[in-house]
Design an enzyme around this catalytic site. Structure first.
Site, mmCIF file in Angstrom:
data_model
loop_
_atom_site.group_PDB
_atom_site.id
_atom_site.type_symbol
_atom_site.label_atom_id
_atom_site.label_comp_id
_atom_site.label_asym_id
_atom_site.label_seq_id
_atom_site.Cartn_x
_atom_site.Cartn_y
_atom_site.Cartn_z
ATOM 1 N N GLU A 1 1.073 4.327 1.180
ATOM 2 C CA GLU A 1 1.567 5.072 2.341
ATOM 3 C C GLU A 1 2.545 4.242 3.173
ATOM 4 O OE1 GLU A 1 -2.910 4.634 3.052
ATOM 5 O OE2 GLU A 1 -1.512 4.091 1.473
ATOM 6 N N CYS B 1 -4.030 0.320 6.774
ATOM 7 C CA CYS B 1 -3.173 1.512 6.825
ATOM 8 C C CYS B 1 -3.573 2.440 7.977
ATOM 9 C CB CYS B 1 -3.225 2.255 5.498
ATOM 10 S SG CYS B 1 -2.492 1.291 4.140
ATOM 11 N N HIS C 1 0.866 -1.187 0.000
ATOM 12 C CA HIS C 1 0.000 0.000 0.000
ATOM 13 C C HIS C 1 0.901 1.234 0.000
ATOM 14 C CE1 HIS C 1 -4.213 -1.525 0.976
ATOM 15 N NE2 HIS C 1 -3.484 -2.593 0.728
ATOM 16 N N CYS D 1 -6.817 3.199 4.097
ATOM 17 C CA CYS D 1 -7.811 2.123 4.220
ATOM 18 C C CYS D 1 -8.004 1.746 5.686
ATOM 19 C CB CYS D 1 -7.386 0.911 3.398
ATOM 20 S SG CYS D 1 -5.947 0.041 4.033
#
EC number: 3.5.-.-
Length: 465
Positions: A163, A282, A161, A219
């Site tokens: 980030e 996240c 992901h 998320c």
């Protein structure tokens, strides 16, 4: 209207239109007294609106950020330094713009990999001087490794992901900055200084801040709301079971599911037999960084914890949900953190020119670039290796090697030799582990679920001599 009322020399012009990935973007530039302000949007009208907002934010300090909507009975915190959780709009727009520009720059020549759903990056400022802000990392990606590709020697990226990848790139940068301290001739260029009074040999120079940009809400808990209902900003269902729950990403899928305590332990053989590998969302990882820092456990034996100063979103910023997700849900129950660990409350902001929702299917690759890299790296998110099958430069394995080098060569390190495997070396960093366990306990006390760990076999690898 407001802009035309306040200024008499206002000129709008439509610049270029970039139609990347079947969503067309218009760019409007407004010129006021020879100063230019840009805005982008899916239509000329919205682009014009964004440009006007940018001008008003800069010239009149008028903010349209959702953070400053006068909200009733929302317990947004007030600390000594400032009564606001908001990053000034003009700073937020600068951070967003710098990351987008850097992405366009590093993707040149490799446009095939410009497809993306989530774009993230980390920007560094010194003494909040945004004119000289540096982009430290840029990344894209929305997938996690498939269970069959797990590695016993730290050679794959588990979580691609965007980030999470950007923060790994930041780690690479922190290692490089500590490398500068190994040599007297370069030590002065480092963002770290020797720490004379404390248990940590090094700390960040004062005034150095890191800002995370993500083009959409992370998320997990920060994204579990309906963007169009309930525009008052006050959560009508603060006690709804879904609020604040720890959530996991699922292997080869998008989105997150709440952690169920029943499948609390993931085993290596279970995953190889087809149990879906689960990775914390996240939102949860960012909440964790706000307790233990973004430097990771290895570096915590060398430097004081480093925290994010702000998080800027490109879309879907709902102040209350975002605040709860990144720090609010555990602020009442977190206790007993060994100083200097503490609950960090990052400033939050939304860029003026919001990103449109992107319905395209998410690609199975992500890119990463760190300041100092000559080119970007493209990683196949499902195998956790580069598209050429190589080991990525931001894996556990790569960082353990860098850590071993620092332990040998950094001035002022008490124990020189790394004799334990990766997992055990991390476990030996006592204050970091205490802070981490306290974080897990805080989630449990709030009845938000148990933090899911990866199979321990992943960390049982040693340093290659």
């Amino acid at each position: 209207m407001l802009l035309y009322e306040l200024f008499n020399d206002v000129n709008f012009e439509c610049n270029n239109i970039d139609g990347a990935q079947n969503n067309c973007r218009f760019k409007m530039t407004v010129t006021i007294n020879e100063k230019k302000f840009d805005g982008t949007g899916p239509s000329k009208k919205l682009a014009k609106n964004a440009a006007a907002k940018a001008a008003l934010a800069s010239l009149c300090n008028i903010s349209y950020s959702p953070m400053v909507v006068p909200q009733k009975n929302v317990p947004l915190p007030i600390d000594d330094k400032s009564s606001s959780m908001e990053l000034p709009q003009i700073h937020a727009d600068t951070i967003g713009r710098l990351v987008l520009e850097k992405f366009m720059e590093v993707i040149k020549g490799q446009e095939a990999y410009s497809r993306r759903k989530v774009l993230a990056g980390i920007v560094m400022t010194e003494n909040m001087n945004f004119c000289e802000a540096k982009v430290i990392s840029v990344s894209t990606g929305t997938k996690c490794v498939s269970g069959e590709h797990m590695s016993v020697n730290g050679a794959v990226l588990n979580d691609s992901h965007a980030e999470i990848v950007s923060r790994r790139c930041l780690l690479k940068y922190l290692y490089a900055q500590l490398d500068l301290q190994c040599n007297q001739a370069t030590a002065y260029q480092s963002i770290f200084v020797r720490n004379t009074d404390g248990q940590y040999p090094y700390k960040l120079k004062s005034g150095v801040h890191f800002h995370l940009y993500i083009n959409t809400a992370p998320c997990g808990d920060a994204r579990i709301f309906s963007p169009h209902e309930n525009d008052t900003g006050v959560d009508k269902h603060p006690n709804r079971k879904a609020r604040g729950q720890l959530r996991t990403k699922i292997e080869s899928g998008e989105g997150t599911i709440p952690v169920k305590s029943s499948d609390g332990i993931q085993t290596w053989d279970g995953v190889l037999q087809g149990q879906r590998l689960l990775t914390m969302s996240c939102s949860d990882k960012i909440a964790r960084w706000n307790i233990v820092g973004i430097q990771g456990s290895l570096l915590s034996s060398i430097i004081e914890p480093v925290y994010l100063h702000s998080i800027v979103l490109g879309s879907l910023l709902h102040p209350e949900h975002m605040y709860r997700a990144v720090c609010g849900r555990i602020e009442k129950s977190i206790q007993g953190l060994p100083p200097p660990y503490h609950l960090n409350k990052p400033r939050l902001a939304l860029v003026t020119s919001a990103e449109p929702r992107n319905q395209a299917k998410a690609p199975n690759f992500g890119i990463n670039w760190t300041i100092g890299d000559t080119e970007l790296e493209v990683v196949n998110s499902l195998t956790g290796r580069t598209i050429g099958g190589q080991v990525s430069r931001i894996t556990k394995q790569a960082f353990f090697v860098k850590y071993g080098f620092l332990m040998k060569n950094l001035p002022g390190i008490p124990i020189r030799k790394v004799t334990t495997d990766y997992g055990q070396t991390k476990a030996n960093v006592k204050d970091y582990q205490t802070a981490k366990l306290e974080l897990f306990s805080a989630f449990k006390r709030e009845d938000l679920g148990s933090w899911l760990k990866k199979p321990i076999e992943q960390d049982e690898f040693g340093l290659v001599e």
